[in-house]
Design an enzyme around this catalytic site. Sequence first.
Site, mmCIF file in Angstrom:
data_model
loop_
_atom_site.group_PDB
_atom_site.id
_atom_site.type_symbol
_atom_site.label_atom_id
_atom_site.label_comp_id
_atom_site.label_asym_id
_atom_site.label_seq_id
_atom_site.Cartn_x
_atom_site.Cartn_y
_atom_site.Cartn_z
ATOM 1 N N ILE A 25 -10.134 77.416 68.768
ATOM 2 C CA ILE A 25 -9.982 78.684 68.064
ATOM 3 C C ILE A 25 -8.722 78.565 67.223
ATOM 4 C CG2 ILE A 25 -8.842 79.644 70.110
ATOM 5 C CD1 ILE A 25 -9.718 82.404 69.259
ATOM 6 N N SER A 26 -8.818 78.868 65.931
ATOM 7 C CA SER A 26 -7.695 78.675 65.011
ATOM 8 C C SER A 26 -6.522 79.580 65.369
ATOM 9 C CB SER A 26 -8.124 78.963 63.573
ATOM 10 O OG SER A 26 -9.071 78.025 63.130
ATOM 11 N N GLN A 27 -5.320 79.149 64.982
ATOM 12 C CA GLN A 27 -4.127 79.943 65.222
ATOM 13 C C GLN A 27 -4.223 81.261 64.450
ATOM 14 O OE1 GLN A 27 -1.989 76.721 62.956
ATOM 15 N NE2 GLN A 27 -0.537 78.388 62.606
#
Length: 219
Positions: A66-68
């Site tokens: 999951i992207s920052q």
Amino acid sequence: MKLHFVKNLADRREIMMNYHLLARGIRDPAVLKAMLEVPREAFVAEGMEELAYDDYALPIDEGQTISQPYIVAYMAESLELSAADRVLEIGTGSGYAAAVLSRIVSTVYTVERLAGLARSAHQRLEMLSYGNIHVLEGDGTLGWPEYAPYDAIVVTAGAPDLPKPLLSQLSVGGRLVIPVGATPYLQMLVRVRRVSEEEYRSEELCPVRFVPLIGAAGW
């Protein structure tokens, strides 16, 4: 599916907002509001909920991430969204970015190539009552032609070049934000505008590092 929440995350959410988003230049009020509203802890792996508002990518199922928060907000802001827009997302993952987009625009269509992720994202989004998100399992590099054209398209994996199927599914005036690079794990984030039926204009935004975009028009 059981959703996991952690109490007393409000302070961490405020830190995310002040230090990871506002301090780094995110200004779109709709994006900031969406980032505050969507519970990122519901989209991370079990046991990692307390890390949900730290500004780095976290592992999810199927070896994906999951992207920052900052990059999710930055990409959403770069799409220059309005409330009536219809958005196509390529790479659903756990559904977090789609949830953020759904608080900004009218409808989100999101495509995930991994069956397990597509299924769990659909269940999670349904349980959280994100009723304006539609999930498809399939090759995201081919887009979702059934509902095209789209006002905006965002790709959450790195492509070797601009996928022609996605370009063709942009409406005139539409924006595509996508990581593009000659190597699978280091890219430049690019924004492409469709200025007419035949003409596109692109600009480089910033260097990024995403997992490879796998599919017929990707790696």
